[in-house]
Motif scaffolding. Sequence first.
Motif, short mmCIF file in Angstrom:
data_model
loop_
_atom_site.label_atom_id
_atom_site.label_comp_id
_atom_site.label_asym_id
_atom_site.label_seq_id
_atom_site.Cartn_x
_atom_site.Cartn_y
_atom_site.Cartn_z
N HIS A 582 36.88 33.73 28.48
CA HIS A 582 35.77 34.43 27.80
C HIS A 582 34.93 34.54 29.80
O HIS A 582 34.45 35.71 29.23
CB HIS A 582 35.02 33.67 27.22
CG HIS A 582 35.11 34.06 25.88
ND1 HIS A 582 35.33 34.50 24.58
CD2 HIS A 582 36.25 33.28 24.82
CE1 HIS A 582 34.90 33.94 23.75
NE2 HIS A 582 36.30 33.36 23.53
N LEU A 583 34.61 33.83 30.76
CA LEU A 583 33.92 33.97 31.43
C LEU A 583 34.92 35.34 32.75
O LEU A 583 34.17 36.15 32.94
CB LEU A 583 33.90 32.56 32.26
CG LEU A 583 32.91 32.47 33.82
CD1 LEU A 583 31.76 32.54 33.11
CD2 LEU A 583 33.46 31.36 34.17
N ILE A 584 36.24 35.23 32.23
CA ILE A 584 36.70 36.31 33.60
C ILE A 584 36.32 37.58 32.56
O ILE A 584 36.13 38.29 33.54
CB ILE A 584 38.39 35.81 33.01
CG1 ILE A 584 38.70 34.73 34.06
CG2 ILE A 584 39.18 37.06 33.57
CD1 ILE A 584 40.08 34.30 34.21
N GLN A 585 37.07 37.94 30.96
CA GLN A 585 36.14 39.04 30.75
C GLN A 585 34.92 39.05 30.80
O GLN A 585 34.49 39.95 30.08
CB GLN A 585 36.64 38.97 29.09
CG GLN A 585 38.87 38.15 29.36
CD GLN A 585 38.97 37.81 27.17
OE1 GLN A 585 37.68 37.46 27.15
NE2 GLN A 585 39.73 38.16 27.10
N ARG A 761 41.75 46.85 48.47
CA ARG A 761 43.30 46.94 47.52
C ARG A 761 43.66 45.98 46.80
O ARG A 761 44.22 45.79 46.16
CB ARG A 761 43.05 48.86 47.80
CG ARG A 761 43.95 49.29 46.78
CD ARG A 761 44.95 50.37 48.29
NE ARG A 761 43.92 51.08 48.17
CZ ARG A 761 43.00 52.02 47.54
NH1 ARG A 761 43.37 51.98 46.22
NH2 ARG A 761 42.20 52.69 48.42
N ALA A 762 44.33 45.46 47.87
CA ALA A 762 44.96 44.68 47.63
C ALA A 762 44.42 43.33 46.68
O ALA A 762 45.09 43.04 46.15
CB ALA A 762 45.61 43.68 48.50
N SER A 763 43.48 42.70 46.91
CA SER A 763 42.91 41.92 45.98
C SER A 763 42.57 42.52 44.73
O SER A 763 43.09 42.18 43.75
CB SER A 763 41.50 41.68 47.01
OG SER A 763 40.71 41.00 45.77
N PHE A 764 42.30 43.88 44.87
CA PHE A 764 42.55 44.50 43.07
C PHE A 764 43.51 44.67 42.07
O PHE A 764 43.40 44.12 41.33
CB PHE A 764 41.83 46.30 43.63
CG PHE A 764 41.71 46.83 42.63
CD1 PHE A 764 41.01 46.81 41.15
CD2 PHE A 764 42.46 48.15 42.70
CE1 PHE A 764 40.99 47.67 40.05
CE2 PHE A 764 42.67 49.21 41.45
CZ PHE A 764 41.45 48.78 40.38
N GLU A 765 44.39 44.62 43.00
CA GLU A 765 45.65 44.62 42.33
C GLU A 765 45.89 43.74 42.49
O GLU A 765 46.57 42.89 41.22
CB GLU A 765 46.97 45.26 43.65
CG GLU A 765 46.51 47.37 43.32
CD GLU A 765 46.69 47.75 42.80
OE1 GLU A 765 46.97 47.53 41.40
OE2 GLU A 765 45.98 49.29 42.55
N VAL A 770 46.90 39.22 37.72
CA VAL A 770 47.07 38.06 36.64
C VAL A 770 46.31 38.72 35.10
O VAL A 770 45.93 37.23 34.16
CB VAL A 770 46.19 37.24 37.91
CG1 VAL A 770 45.56 35.89 37.66
CG2 VAL A 770 46.75 37.08 38.94
N SER A 771 44.35 39.08 35.42
CA SER A 771 43.99 39.21 34.34
C SER A 771 43.18 40.50 33.87
O SER A 771 42.19 40.67 33.26
CB SER A 771 42.56 38.61 34.88
OG SER A 771 42.26 39.32 36.29
N GLY A 772 44.54 41.58 34.80
CA GLY A 772 43.88 42.57 34.09
C GLY A 772 42.60 43.62 34.04
O GLY A 772 41.90 43.32 34.96
N ASP A 773 41.76 44.10 33.53
CA ASP A 773 40.78 45.04 33.00
C ASP A 773 39.48 44.07 33.08
O ASP A 773 38.95 44.29 32.23
CB ASP A 773 40.97 45.90 32.32
CG ASP A 773 41.93 47.24 33.28
OD1 ASP A 773 41.75 47.35 33.98
OD2 ASP A 773 42.26 47.84 32.34
N SER A 774 39.44 43.08 34.00
CA SER A 774 38.83 42.53 33.82
C SER A 774 37.41 42.81 34.43
O SER A 774 37.45 43.02 35.36
CB SER A 774 38.76 40.36 34.71
OG SER A 774 39.42 40.66 35.48
N ALA A 802 34.17 56.00 39.68
CA ALA A 802 34.57 56.49 38.19
C ALA A 802 34.49 55.63 36.99
O ALA A 802 34.35 55.42 35.64
CB ALA A 802 34.67 58.00 37.66
N ARG A 803 36.08 54.94 37.05
CA ARG A 803 36.56 54.22 36.54
C ARG A 803 35.99 53.13 36.74
O ARG A 803 36.50 52.21 35.49
CB ARG A 803 38.35 54.31 37.15
CG ARG A 803 38.89 55.06 37.25
CD ARG A 803 40.50 55.37 37.48
NE ARG A 803 41.14 54.11 37.61
CZ ARG A 803 42.04 53.93 38.78
NH1 ARG A 803 41.54 54.32 40.21
NH2 ARG A 803 43.09 52.21 38.41
N ALA A 804 35.90 52.61 37.31
CA ALA A 804 35.00 51.35 37.57
C ALA A 804 33.77 51.41 36.45
O ALA A 804 33.30 50.11 35.88
CB ALA A 804 34.23 50.72 39.41
#
Length: 960
Positions: A582-585, A761-765, A770-774, A802-804
């Motif tokens: 839940h915290l990650i989400q 960018r590497a961190s984002f990927e 690992v956690s999807g759209d968290s 815009a996506r963020a």
Amino acid sequence: MVDAARWGGISALFDELVELPPAEREQRLAAIADAVLAAEVRALLAADEQDGVLDAGVPDVVPGLLADAAPTDRRAGAYRLLHPIGEGGMGVVWLGERSDGAFEQRVAVKVLKRGMDTHAVLRRFLQERRILARLHHPYIVRLLDGGMSEDGRPFYVMDHVDGVPLTDHAAQRRLGVVARVELLAKVAQAVAYAHARLVVHRDLKPSNVLVEANGDPRVLDFGIAKLLEESGEQTRTGTGLRVLSPAYAAPEQILGEEIGTATDVYALGLLLCELLAGSLPRRRSSAPAQLAHEATHETSERASSLAARLSTHDIEALYGPGIDPKHLAQVLSGDLDVVIATALQRDPARRYPTAAAFADDLRRWLEKRPITARADSASYRFARFVRRHRVGVAASALVAVTVLAGLGIALWQAEVARSEARRADAERAHAERQLARAERVKDFMVALFREQDPVARAKAQARTPSQLIGDGVAQIDATLGTEPELQAELLRDLGEMQLNLDDGKAGLATLARAWELQRRQGGDDSLAATETQVAYADGLYAAGDIKAATPLVDAAIARLRELGAARGARMAQAEMIASKIHLIQGDGEGAERLAGDALEIIRALRGPRSMELVGPLSLLGKVRHERARFAEAHAALNEAIGIVEAGGGADNARAALLHMSVGDTLRVQRKYDEALPEYEAALRIERVQLPHDHVILGGTLIRLGDLQRRMGRLDAADTSLAEAIGILAKAPSGQYAQALQFHGNLARAQGRLDLAAQRYRASFEAFRAVSGDSVYTWLTALELVSVLGELERFDEADALAARAVAVMATLSKDDSYEAAYVNSVIGGLRHAERRYADAIAARRRAALLIEKAYGPEHAEVAQARAELAASLVATGDAAMRREAGEIVEQARAALEQSSDDTVGPMLGVVYLVRSRVHRGDGDLAGARADVAQAIDRLQAPEHATRLREARSLARSLGAG
């Protein structure tokens, strides 16, 4: 007379040598250059080989029992002696107070009596100090200090316990039966702790168990305690009449037989009987010969019989008014009578083997579960069932009486009896399976230690713990194919061990097999399968597969509730996993609710000071930290640190994790100087206690590197983060993604914006994998948006922004800190694009939300205000410039008064904005002065963009 300094050397050598084998001890003695010192130590060691004075006959002890005065200067080291508060065979106990000004403290100081300086007594005095030094338990008096007084008498310092004897406390507070049993269970817990450290007290009695005002007991006076042999076997004492309390002594103490843990169990049984019934279950003579005869043929009366004979006056003095002797006797009859009778068996082998077993039966009675001290008959279990479920049983009986008569009732009763018998058989089979499971685990643990013995182990090179567990899995498969239930339980145990040893892949495979076996045996919805499902989900979470873990843990929580296991340990484990997810989400509220419930479950199951509380307390601290509730986070973490240090010592690996969490909370509050020693303490412990590539070590290095970057120690930060990435890169995880993000922050601080963009960018990927759209995934995306804006790569920045914004709108609340960060980044991007109206709207919203999170005087709020003022003044509108001037002045005042020494760059931004305000107002002198201040504060590479703006403004103003 031995002076204090020399005594310190003697006692230190005694402590060092007394535990050594004879050959090593003699070798060490021979190496001591001071022959006189060596002789003193040798004499003490020789006395230790013999029975001590407290095991001798009374005629040998009496000369040392004379009244004694205080040391001549009424001082013992740093402590002033106030007045005597107790006296024993060896020494007098004084109330003392710290007198060196270091801090205020009331203590109990035990000083060896004058004339008691024989080697035997000195040896026993040292042993008592050594015994106390082993014991660190909340219900045992604590050793604080020791030394030699100016007149040459050894002393040691203990906690001063401001309490009353056990039985007096119960009578004064008018405690009920349940409260008295709970109190003695705590005493038994403390004694069990001592037993685990090979210490038998041998003199447990009400005056040696004081109860403090908060209701917690403290066990005192280990003056005649005995250290068991390291094998754990019993020890034989002398044959004379011992210096002990005959009324509370076990028969073997009086008769000079072997002393062991069952000796203290006997005394605990007496204490329980006296607490509940007001008297001991037998009387003893004071004549030595008669006392020995009585001990040989001793029998004890039942506590319920003693209670039944109490007078009205006696029972009121014991429990208060309104208690009937007959009712009390009924309460004590049955299980409590059996518990006491088992503890008081004449033969030690027929008692509870340990205080832990005695305490366990007391807890069983308190929880209305079957005790272990009587046969598991069906009728007995049925009786316990009825006591636990009186309402349900009464309702069922009423229906049966209404519907059936005569033979029908008899048939119903017969069926109940058969059902209970079947249940008893099932429980017996379960108990036997659990015993076999325990034996297997014990054998495995013995094998683990045997591997460290080059003589005992089978192979030349010791197997690692992971290899041992792998061999154990293979052995279970080979030998337990016909016992799938036991096979599944053992596989679950070993799988969880593999996870704890950071062998995630093997652990998950083992747990998956255990889960499949249990589903075949009992179905998907069985309790055993559900509990293993929780363990498997925990392994998935630890491996970073949050997508797979989430539905499993949610389903397990729902099923545990359906199965009536909502307050068990597995539910707590499941809720902790769910809390992290839940915290990650981004659901901080849900995460805190789950963590708090897990904490309460463990607290109810294990007690207020259990080491098992550390995990949920640490998680609760993390959740509160993420919700910017720092004071509450500190409270949870400090409670956890207290438990760890009391139970496992300051260098426990768990202490490292807690130091790391405290450092996190301080770091985010910009208390960098306070955070640094917390991370360094964690790192020091981890480098000693953990493998060099352990994931926990990597996590600490991440945080240390980020802190070093914030403190301007960029080279050190690069070293820490590079090591962290090397450790964490072996498996995808949120920590690995965070390490990449922090490395991006470092590149930005170094002014290397293109490198920062690559790392973000590497961190984002990595986060997305690992956690999807968290929340963490898209907060990292916003970091990338920010640096792309600085690089003026606006098309790329706009698309990602815009996506963020769209994703974060679904993950966080409108008034959350995450929403503030979104607005801050978007405001910065729009300002860089010269879309000032949009920038003002976003930055105004960000400032309001940050102020809500931190309060109006926080440095982050001042920074947000300065950013808003920059966009206002950039419009060129006079009214907006006036507003900007007011806002920037508020920010300047807050930052100038801040004690945070890292706010210099923030002040640089403030002065840069105020310089623009002055220029717009025509105050060129003020503008030049402010831009000079800005340039001075924006020298670090990470502020290169702002520095370029300031220098450009200075040139346009004609400033030097």
